[in-house]
Write a protein that holds these residues in place. Structure first.
Motif, PDB file in Angstrom:
ATOM      1  N   ALA A 149       0.826  -1.204   0.000  1.00 12.02           N
ATOM      2  CA  ALA A 149       0.000   0.000   0.000  1.00 12.02           C
ATOM      3  C   ALA A 149       0.861   1.254   0.000  1.00 12.02           C
ATOM      4  N   GLU A 150       1.963   1.219   0.744  1.00 13.99           N
ATOM      5  CA  GLU A 150       2.851   2.383   0.787  1.00 13.99           C
ATOM      6  C   GLU A 150       3.499   2.616  -0.574  1.00 13.99           C
ATOM      7  N   ARG A 151       3.933   1.528  -1.236  1.00 19.12           N
ATOM      8  CA  ARG A 151       4.560   1.681  -2.560  1.00 19.12           C
ATOM      9  C   ARG A 151       3.562   2.219  -3.571  1.00 19.12           C
ATOM     10  N   ARG A 152       2.320   1.758  -3.506  1.00 20.64           N
ATOM     11  CA  ARG A 152       1.298   2.257  -4.431  1.00 20.64           C
ATOM     12  C   ARG A 152       1.039   3.738  -4.174  1.00 20.64           C
ATOM     13  N   ALA A 153       0.971   4.120  -2.896  1.00 17.00           N
ATOM     14  CA  ALA A 153       0.749   5.528  -2.572  1.00 17.00           C
ATOM     15  C   ALA A 153       1.895   6.388  -3.099  1.00 17.00           C
ATOM     16  N   GLU A 154       3.115   5.873  -3.006  1.00 19.06           N
ATOM     17  CA  GLU A 154       4.262   6.626  -3.510  1.00 19.06           C
ATOM     18  C   GLU A 154       4.179   6.814  -5.020  1.00 19.06           C
ATOM     19  N   ARG A 155       3.756   5.750  -5.742  1.00 21.82           N
ATOM     20  CA  ARG A 155       3.648   5.859  -7.202  1.00 21.82           C
ATOM     21  C   ARG A 155       2.543   6.846  -7.592  1.00 21.82           C
ATOM     22  N   ILE A 156       1.420   6.788  -6.875  1.00 21.01           N
ATOM     23  CA  ILE A 156       0.325   7.708  -7.189  1.00 21.01           C
ATOM     24  C   ILE A 156       0.746   9.143  -6.926  1.00 21.01           C
ATOM     25  N   THR A 157       1.461   9.357  -5.830  1.00 19.59           N
ATOM     26  CA  THR A 157       1.929  10.707  -5.507  1.00 19.59           C
ATOM     27  C   THR A 157       2.883  11.220  -6.584  1.00 19.59           C
ATOM     28  N   ALA A 158       3.775  10.356  -7.057  1.00 21.26           N
ATOM     29  CA  ALA A 158       4.702  10.753  -8.113  1.00 21.26           C
ATOM     30  C   ALA A 158       3.949  11.088  -9.400  1.00 21.26           C
ATOM     31  N   GLY A 159       2.924  10.285  -9.723  1.00 20.81           N
ATOM     32  CA  GLY A 159       2.132  10.569 -10.910  1.00 20.81           C
ATOM     33  C   GLY A 159       1.366  11.864 -10.793  1.00 20.81           C
ATOM     34  N   ALA A 160       0.817  12.138  -9.620  1.00 22.11           N
ATOM     35  CA  ALA A 160       0.086  13.388  -9.408  1.00 22.11           C
ATOM     36  C   ALA A 160       1.011  14.592  -9.534  1.00 22.11           C
ATOM     37  N   THR A 161       2.215  14.455  -9.017  1.00 24.17           N
ATOM     38  CA  THR A 161       3.188  15.549  -9.122  1.00 24.17           C
ATOM     39  C   THR A 161       3.547  15.815 -10.583  1.00 24.17           C
ATOM     40  N   GLU A 162       3.727  14.753 -11.344  1.00 23.89           N
ATOM     41  CA  GLU A 162       4.043  14.912 -12.768  1.00 23.89           C
ATOM     42  C   GLU A 162       2.892  15.578 -13.522  1.00 23.89           C
ATOM     43  N   LEU A 163       1.668  15.200 -13.190  1.00 18.81           N
ATOM     44  CA  LEU A 163       0.514  15.807 -13.848  1.00 18.81           C
ATOM     45  C   LEU A 163       0.403  17.284 -13.507  1.00 18.81           C
TER      46      LEU A 163
END
Length: 235
Positions: A149-163
């Motif tokens: 869950a933590e790794r998924r949250a990190e990936r989503i956060t990175a994607g949101a930052t890129e967007l």
């Protein structure tokens, strides 16, 4: 309600009545007069035969562990006045409906009900067991699930930052530039959101890419949608 074998209070019984009329009718049957063969066991069963207008008395049985009720009367109320009267008799007098052997007519209903309840418990236990194991029957590791869950949250956060960076570049360059870049850039950004395990953001990005070719007024619609995506992204 109480544990099996523990007598209820009259207030507990009356709280089960479907309406005030049933409470009143049940109270009228809460005496030994209309009842015969009343009894109870230590497993929560209470039974009795109540004299009615016909030749045959009404067969009434209650499983207090449910509670659940069965009566041969034609009433559509649940519980009926006979079940309420029987329970009030049992609750109000420790000598009424004393301990005894379950008669056959009551035992058939009780056995069927308890067998169904046991099957239901087995089904629920099986479902919990299937849901709580993985990888050849091994129990799921809560710590491993937390790490995933933590790794998924990190990936989503990175994607949101890129967007967010993509939206900022768009606004700095002017909305007119969105019509020149074509749909490919938006699709690429959407693919990046999918990689980041953010399918909701990917869908919104694809919608943004379709706006520049949507006809007059697209600049306004694009700005509005960008603002909504920014809000979603930030959230």
């Amino acid at each position: 309600m109480n544990a099996p074998g523990v007598r209820w209070t009259p207030e507990q019984v009356l709280s089960l009545a479907p309406d005030a009329a049933s409470q009143k009718a049940g109270n009228k049957l809460a005496t030994a007069g209309p009842w015969s063969g009343a009894g109870s066991d230590g497993d929560g069963a209470v039974w009795g035969l109540c004299k009615g207008s016909g030749k045959k008395p009404y067969q009434t049985v209650v499983d207090t562990t449910g509670p659940a009720y069965s009566c041969s009367c034609p009433s559509r109320k649940f519980p009926c006045k006979h079940a309420l009267g029987l329970l009030l008799l049992w609750a109000g007098d420790e000598h009424a409906a004393g301990h005894g052997d379950v008669p056959d007519w009551a035992g058939q209903w009780l056995d069927g009900r308890r067998q169904r309840a046991e099957k239901q418990r087995e089904t629920e236990a099986g479902a919990e067991g299937a849901g709580g194991t993985a990888g050849g029957g091994r129990a799921a590791d809560p710590a491993a699930a937390h790490r995933r869950a933590e790794r998924r949250a990190e990936r989503i956060t990175a994607g949101a930052t890129e967007l967010e960076q993509r939206l900022a570049d768009l606004l700095r360059g002017g909305l007119a530039s969105a019509d020149h870049g074509g749909y490919g850039l938006w699709e690429e950004t959407a693919a990046r959101m999918v990689d980041a395990q953010a399918p909701g953001l990917a869908a919104r990005v694809r919608e943004l890419g379709a706006i520049p070719g949507s006809g007059p007024g697209w600049h306004v619609r694009l700005l509005e949608e960008c603002a909504l995506v920014h809000l979603l992204d930030t959230a």
